[in-house]
Design a protein around this motif. Structure first.
Motif, mmCIF file in Angstrom:
data_model
loop_
_atom_site.group_PDB
_atom_site.id
_atom_site.type_symbol
_atom_site.label_atom_id
_atom_site.label_comp_id
_atom_site.label_asym_id
_atom_site.label_seq_id
_atom_site.Cartn_x
_atom_site.Cartn_y
_atom_site.Cartn_z
ATOM 1 N N ILE A 1 0.844 -1.194 0.000
ATOM 2 C CA ILE A 1 0.000 0.000 0.000
ATOM 3 C C ILE A 1 0.883 1.249 0.000
ATOM 4 O O ILE A 1 0.595 2.237 -0.689
ATOM 5 C CB ILE A 1 -0.952 0.000 1.204
ATOM 6 N N GLU A 2 1.987 1.217 0.762
ATOM 7 C CA GLU A 2 2.934 2.326 0.703
ATOM 8 C C GLU A 2 3.493 2.499 -0.711
ATOM 9 O O GLU A 2 3.740 3.624 -1.151
ATOM 10 C CB GLU A 2 4.090 2.092 1.684
ATOM 11 N N HIS A 3 3.722 1.391 -1.389
ATOM 12 C CA HIS A 3 4.215 1.453 -2.765
ATOM 13 C C HIS A 3 3.270 2.278 -3.640
ATOM 14 O O HIS A 3 3.703 3.133 -4.414
ATOM 15 C CB HIS A 3 4.335 0.025 -3.306
ATOM 16 N N ILE A 4 1.969 2.028 -3.491
ATOM 17 C CA ILE A 4 0.970 2.781 -4.263
ATOM 18 C C ILE A 4 0.917 4.234 -3.794
ATOM 19 O O ILE A 4 0.852 5.168 -4.602
ATOM 20 C CB ILE A 4 -0.418 2.120 -4.126
ATOM 21 N N LEU A 5 0.929 4.424 -2.483
ATOM 22 C CA LEU A 5 0.837 5.778 -1.920
ATOM 23 C C LEU A 5 1.965 6.671 -2.401
ATOM 24 O O LEU A 5 1.735 7.781 -2.912
ATOM 25 C CB LEU A 5 0.865 5.696 -0.388
ATOM 26 N N TRP A 6 3.212 6.192 -2.271
ATOM 27 C CA TRP A 6 4.350 7.043 -2.609
ATOM 28 C C TRP A 6 4.568 7.140 -4.116
ATOM 29 O O TRP A 6 5.068 8.157 -4.611
ATOM 30 C CB TRP A 6 5.609 6.559 -1.898
ATOM 31 N N THR A 7 4.157 6.106 -4.862
ATOM 32 C CA THR A 7 4.181 6.221 -6.321
ATOM 33 C C THR A 7 3.224 7.322 -6.774
ATOM 34 O O THR A 7 3.565 8.161 -7.616
ATOM 35 C CB THR A 7 3.808 4.895 -6.990
ATOM 36 N N GLY A 8 2.021 7.319 -6.196
ATOM 37 C CA GLY A 8 1.045 8.357 -6.531
ATOM 38 C C GLY A 8 1.538 9.741 -6.158
ATOM 39 O O GLY A 8 1.361 10.712 -6.918
ATOM 40 N N VAL B 1 2.279 13.007 -8.760
ATOM 41 C CA VAL B 1 1.769 14.364 -8.554
ATOM 42 C C VAL B 1 2.915 15.371 -8.554
ATOM 43 O O VAL B 1 2.859 16.412 -9.225
ATOM 44 C CB VAL B 1 0.979 14.444 -7.237
ATOM 45 N N SER B 2 3.977 15.060 -7.814
ATOM 46 C CA SER B 2 5.111 15.989 -7.716
ATOM 47 C C SER B 2 5.802 16.185 -9.056
ATOM 48 O O SER B 2 6.160 17.306 -9.430
ATOM 49 C CB SER B 2 6.117 15.480 -6.676
ATOM 50 N N ALA B 3 6.004 15.062 -9.782
ATOM 51 C CA ALA B 3 6.722 15.139 -11.053
ATOM 52 C C ALA B 3 5.931 15.901 -12.108
ATOM 53 O O ALA B 3 6.487 16.741 -12.832
ATOM 54 C CB ALA B 3 7.052 13.737 -11.544
ATOM 55 N N ILE B 4 4.653 15.608 -12.212
ATOM 56 C CA ILE B 4 3.840 16.267 -13.238
ATOM 57 C C ILE B 4 3.661 17.750 -12.926
ATOM 58 O O ILE B 4 3.681 18.598 -13.820
ATOM 59 C CB ILE B 4 2.478 15.552 -13.389
ATOM 60 N N SER B 5 3.506 18.071 -11.643
ATOM 61 C CA SER B 5 3.272 19.459 -11.252
ATOM 62 C C SER B 5 4.557 20.245 -11.031
ATOM 63 O O SER B 5 4.513 21.462 -10.814
ATOM 64 C CB SER B 5 2.428 19.504 -9.969
ATOM 65 N N GLN C 1 9.806 16.923 -5.069
ATOM 66 C CA GLN C 1 9.921 15.754 -5.954
ATOM 67 C C GLN C 1 11.052 14.815 -5.532
ATOM 68 O O GLN C 1 10.859 13.597 -5.460
ATOM 69 C CB GLN C 1 10.138 16.210 -7.398
ATOM 70 N N GLN C 2 12.233 15.334 -5.247
ATOM 71 C CA GLN C 2 13.355 14.482 -4.887
ATOM 72 C C GLN C 2 13.162 13.825 -3.525
ATOM 73 O O GLN C 2 13.540 12.661 -3.324
ATOM 74 C CB GLN C 2 14.657 15.289 -4.908
ATOM 75 N N GLN C 3 12.576 14.553 -2.593
ATOM 76 C CA GLN C 3 12.314 13.971 -1.280
ATOM 77 C C GLN C 3 11.300 12.842 -1.362
ATOM 78 O O GLN C 3 11.454 11.792 -0.716
ATOM 79 C CB GLN C 3 11.810 15.055 -0.307
ATOM 80 N N VAL C 4 10.263 13.050 -2.176
ATOM 81 C CA VAL C 4 9.257 12.001 -2.351
ATOM 82 C C VAL C 4 9.872 10.793 -3.047
ATOM 83 O O VAL C 4 9.600 9.645 -2.681
ATOM 84 C CB VAL C 4 8.048 12.534 -3.143
ATOM 85 N N LEU C 5 10.727 11.036 -4.038
ATOM 86 C CA LEU C 5 11.388 9.932 -4.725
ATOM 87 C C LEU C 5 12.253 9.127 -3.750
ATOM 88 O O LEU C 5 12.247 7.887 -3.792
ATOM 89 C CB LEU C 5 12.248 10.469 -5.866
ATOM 90 N N SER C 6 12.980 9.803 -2.884
ATOM 91 C CA SER C 6 13.822 9.109 -1.910
ATOM 92 C C SER C 6 12.977 8.225 -0.995
ATOM 93 O O SER C 6 13.358 7.085 -0.686
ATOM 94 C CB SER C 6 14.607 10.127 -1.073
ATOM 95 N N LEU D 1 12.376 3.783 -13.783
ATOM 96 C CA LEU D 1 11.828 3.720 -15.139
ATOM 97 C C LEU D 1 10.446 4.373 -15.200
ATOM 98 O O LEU D 1 10.111 5.048 -16.182
ATOM 99 C CB LEU D 1 11.756 2.269 -15.615
ATOM 100 N N ALA D 2 9.653 4.194 -14.151
ATOM 101 C CA ALA D 2 8.354 4.863 -14.107
ATOM 102 C C ALA D 2 8.536 6.375 -14.162
ATOM 103 O O ALA D 2 7.793 7.082 -14.855
ATOM 104 C CB ALA D 2 7.602 4.466 -12.836
ATOM 105 N N GLY D 3 9.555 6.869 -13.453
ATOM 106 C CA GLY D 3 9.837 8.305 -13.492
ATOM 107 C C GLY D 3 10.204 8.780 -14.888
ATOM 108 O O GLY D 3 9.789 9.861 -15.319
ATOM 109 N N LYS D 4 10.973 7.965 -15.608
ATOM 110 C CA LYS D 4 11.354 8.335 -16.973
ATOM 111 C C LYS D 4 10.154 8.315 -17.914
ATOM 112 O O LYS D 4 10.046 9.152 -18.820
ATOM 113 C CB LYS D 4 12.446 7.393 -17.473
ATOM 114 N N VAL D 5 9.247 7.355 -17.687
ATOM 115 C CA VAL D 5 8.020 7.308 -18.490
ATOM 116 C C VAL D 5 7.185 8.567 -18.239
ATOM 117 O O VAL D 5 6.663 9.184 -19.180
ATOM 118 C CB VAL D 5 7.207 6.033 -18.162
#
Length: 224
Positions: A60-67, A71-75, A80-85, A120-124
């Motif tokens: 569930i954390e995987h889904i939460l932090w991916t989501g 949001v951070s990347a698109i906006s 963004q970097q903190q969320v990615l970490s 890879l998801a980030g690159k997509v």
């Protein structure tokens, strides 16, 4: 972001998931592909229940932090970097959960594969946001190959998990992430929420099969 970019990512990724077990109505996952073991029918011990809860929590954390990262990347948010970490740490936590049963090498390799999935998801996402068709096709293909690698790796570790089932589950996961990205690029907020809800339910099913398979494979470690 224009509708063209959203349409671009949807058109690019759709052919790659043709084998995924997804029904057209409501993106419901076909249960016919799930392993046929007597999972969830056994009376679970306290340790097995606790392990299942932890597996569910991490996915569930995987889904939460991916989501959150989408949001951070698109906006283009400052976090963004903190969320990615934090998202990458979740992949390490999942790998660590496997270590008591399969050893450090397997747990570390799973972490590596899952962190590749995230990068890879980030690159997509970046390619879709920029409307870069060449990069989108390239990274989407690599993203699905990584899903194949994860499925193959897990299937080799546990006889309860079939490669095809794992592959289908992971492809569906990618499709639901894609749905969220497309919805946000289109500013379709209801679609965004729907994709997240679907992905949460999907990954809970995935987590349950993983935990049940480990309990079945290592019963002596779940006797209490």
């Amino acid at each position: 972001m224009t509708f063209t970019a959203a349409a671009l990512i949807a058109a690019s990724i759709a052919p790659s998931i043709s084998n995924a077990a997804v029904k057209s109505e409501g993106m419901k996952v076909s249960m016919q592909l799930a392993p046929t073991a007597d999972a969830r029918q056994q009376v679970l011990t306290q340790s097995a229940v606790q392990f299942s809860k932890e597996m569910r929590r991490l996915w569930i954390e995987h889904i939460l932090w991916t989501g959150s990262y989408i949001v951070s990347a698109i906006s283009g948010l400052e976090d963004q970097q903190q969320v990615l970490s934090r998202l990458l740490r979740n992949q390490q936590d999942i790998g660590n959960l496997f270590k008591p049963y399969y050893g450090d090498a397997v747990g570390n390799q799973l972490t590596t594969l899952l962190q590749q999935h995230i990068m890879l998801a980030g690159k997509v996402v970046d390619a879709a946001k920029a409307g870069n068709t060449a990069d989108l096709n390239k990274y989407n293909a690599e993203w699905h190959k990584n899903a194949d690698d994860i499925a193959r790796f897990l299937a080799a570790a546990n006889p309860s998990w079939g490669f095809k089932w794992l592959q289908d589950m992971l492809y569906t996961h990618l499709k639901l992430i894609t749905d969220q990205v497309v919805a946000r690029l289109k500013k379709d907020w209801e679609g965004d929420i729907h994709a997240i809800d679907q992905n949460e339910a999907h990954m809970l099913q995935f987590a349950d099969v993983l935990s049940d398979g480990i309990v079945k494979q290592f019963p002596k470690q779940f006797q209490q």
